[in-house]
Design a protein around this motif. Structure first.
Motif, mmCIF file in Angstrom:
data_model
loop_
_atom_site.group_PDB
_atom_site.id
_atom_site.type_symbol
_atom_site.label_atom_id
_atom_site.label_comp_id
_atom_site.label_asym_id
_atom_site.label_seq_id
_atom_site.Cartn_x
_atom_site.Cartn_y
_atom_site.Cartn_z
ATOM 1 N N THR A 172 0.813 -1.218 0.000
ATOM 2 C CA THR A 172 0.000 0.000 0.000
ATOM 3 C C THR A 172 0.845 1.265 0.000
ATOM 4 N N ILE A 173 1.907 1.268 0.809
ATOM 5 C CA ILE A 173 2.720 2.477 0.969
ATOM 6 C C ILE A 173 3.959 2.385 0.076
ATOM 7 N N SER A 174 4.049 3.267 -0.869
ATOM 8 C CA SER A 174 5.161 3.247 -1.821
ATOM 9 C C SER A 174 6.490 3.546 -1.128
ATOM 10 N N GLY A 175 7.496 2.715 -1.430
ATOM 11 C CA GLY A 175 8.836 2.919 -0.884
ATOM 12 C C GLY A 175 9.076 2.285 0.461
ATOM 13 N N LEU A 176 8.026 1.835 1.136
ATOM 14 C CA LEU A 176 8.192 1.244 2.469
ATOM 15 C C LEU A 176 8.988 -0.059 2.408
ATOM 16 N N GLY A 177 8.751 -0.847 1.356
ATOM 17 C CA GLY A 177 9.407 -2.145 1.256
ATOM 18 C C GLY A 177 10.913 -2.049 1.164
ATOM 19 N N PHE A 178 11.407 -0.989 0.520
ATOM 20 C CA PHE A 178 12.854 -0.846 0.346
ATOM 21 C C PHE A 178 13.565 -0.658 1.678
ATOM 22 N N PHE A 179 12.894 -0.025 2.642
ATOM 23 C CA PHE A 179 13.545 0.303 3.909
ATOM 24 C C PHE A 179 13.154 -0.624 5.065
ATOM 25 N N PHE A 180 11.981 -1.277 4.972
ATOM 26 C CA PHE A 180 11.515 -1.982 6.169
ATOM 27 C C PHE A 180 10.955 -3.385 5.938
ATOM 28 N N SER A 181 10.792 -3.834 4.712
ATOM 29 C CA SER A 181 10.070 -5.092 4.475
ATOM 30 C C SER A 181 10.693 -6.281 5.204
ATOM 31 N N VAL A 182 11.951 -6.559 4.948
ATOM 32 C CA VAL A 182 12.600 -7.751 5.497
ATOM 33 C C VAL A 182 12.911 -7.585 6.979
ATOM 34 N N SER A 183 13.362 -6.412 7.390
ATOM 35 C CA SER A 183 13.695 -6.200 8.799
ATOM 36 C C SER A 183 12.447 -6.270 9.680
ATOM 37 N N LEU A 184 11.325 -5.730 9.209
ATOM 38 C CA LEU A 184 10.079 -5.829 9.958
ATOM 39 C C LEU A 184 9.613 -7.282 10.042
ATOM 40 N N LEU A 185 9.752 -8.004 8.935
ATOM 41 C CA LEU A 185 9.399 -9.426 8.943
ATOM 42 C C LEU A 185 10.290 -10.177 9.927
ATOM 43 N N GLY A 186 11.570 -9.827 9.967
ATOM 44 C CA GLY A 186 12.483 -10.445 10.923
ATOM 45 C C GLY A 186 12.056 -10.183 12.357
ATOM 46 N N LEU A 187 11.581 -8.964 12.621
ATOM 47 C CA LEU A 187 11.108 -8.618 13.958
ATOM 48 C C LEU A 187 9.889 -9.452 14.336
ATOM 49 N N VAL A 188 8.985 -9.645 13.384
ATOM 50 C CA VAL A 188 7.803 -10.476 13.626
ATOM 51 C C VAL A 188 8.209 -11.927 13.886
ATOM 52 N N ILE A 189 9.124 -12.437 13.085
ATOM 53 C CA ILE A 189 9.573 -13.831 13.228
ATOM 54 C C ILE A 189 10.213 -14.062 14.594
ATOM 55 N N LEU A 190 11.140 -13.194 14.971
ATOM 56 C CA LEU A 190 11.852 -13.375 16.233
ATOM 57 C C LEU A 190 10.929 -13.189 17.434
ATOM 58 N N SER A 191 10.026 -12.225 17.364
ATOM 59 C CA SER A 191 9.104 -11.988 18.474
ATOM 60 C C SER A 191 8.136 -13.156 18.638
ATOM 61 N N SER A 192 7.580 -13.645 17.536
ATOM 62 C CA SER A 192 6.644 -14.774 17.602
ATOM 63 C C SER A 192 7.352 -16.044 18.052
#
Length: 211
Positions: A172-192
């Motif tokens: 939905t938000i243009s440009g967000l994936g370049f800066f946060f996609s994988v790192s945010l997913l990593g945060l979700v993975i480690l927290s869960s």
């Protein structure tokens, strides 16, 4: 006093935003440096391992820590990646074949394959989390990840919904994936995964107390 706490909270949030953006950029850089095929899994492990240090409230230098993990885990992480790619390719071919069929049996098998793909995704996430959390053989990481996937439904739901939320935000938000996609997913993975690991630890302690 309240203003100081509020300012400190803003600082912590901004610090985490900068840290996640930096880790995401490092992940992209080191994935490309391994020609994607050989860089993807080492960069992912390095990103998760570095992020875990910050979740533990350690504050190592980001680039140096990332680079050390990338070098150290390059070969083993690619071995693990080869296993994931092999099974993932089988699932992909199976789903593609079933989509082209038009009968009730094929439809049932297609839905079953989609469910298997979700389990496969969780298995990858828990294996990666276990890899950076524990010093064990690859086979043990995969076996434990399978058991956690089966017996930890709540952390698994957190992981699935968190991943879906990140996908929606990035789309939905243009440009967000370049800066946060994988790192945010990593945060979700480690927290869960941390929730699942703690739950298993509590169960083991309860069983040991009963005996």
């Amino acid at each position: 006093m309240q203003l100081g706490s509020f300012s400190n909270g803003i600082y912590v949030v901004c610090n985490w935003i900068a840290r996640l953006a930096y880790l995401n950029l490092l992940w992209i850089l080191f994935t490309l440096s391994g020609f994607v095929i050989f860089g993807f899994f080492p960069a992912t492990i390095a990103m998760l391992a570095t992020l875990r240090q910050y979740l533990l409230k350690n504050h190592p230098p980001v680039f140096q820590t990332f680079w050390q993990y990338y070098k150290k885990e390059f070969h083993n992480s690619n071995k693990l990646g080869l296993i994931f790619v092999a099974f993932g390719s089988i699932l992909y071919v199976n789903i593609t074949f079933l989509q082209s069929a038009s009968n009730e049996t094929a439809a049932f098998l297609l839905y079953s394959s989609i469910i298997m793909s979700c389990i496969y995704f969780l298995l990858i996430c828990y294996t990666l989390a276990s890899y950076v959390e524990f010093d064990q053989p690859l086979r043990t990481h995969i076996k434990n990840a399978l058991l956690i996937t089966i017996y930890s439904p709540i952390p698994s739901l957190f992981m699935i919904f968190g991943t879906a939320a990140i996908y929606f935000a990035v789309a939905t938000i243009s440009g967000l994936g370049f800066f946060f996609s994988v790192s945010l997913l990593g945060l979700v993975i480690l927290s869960s995964a941390s929730l699942a690991f703690k739950r298993i630890t509590r169960k083991q302690e309860e069983m040991s107390n009963e005996t």
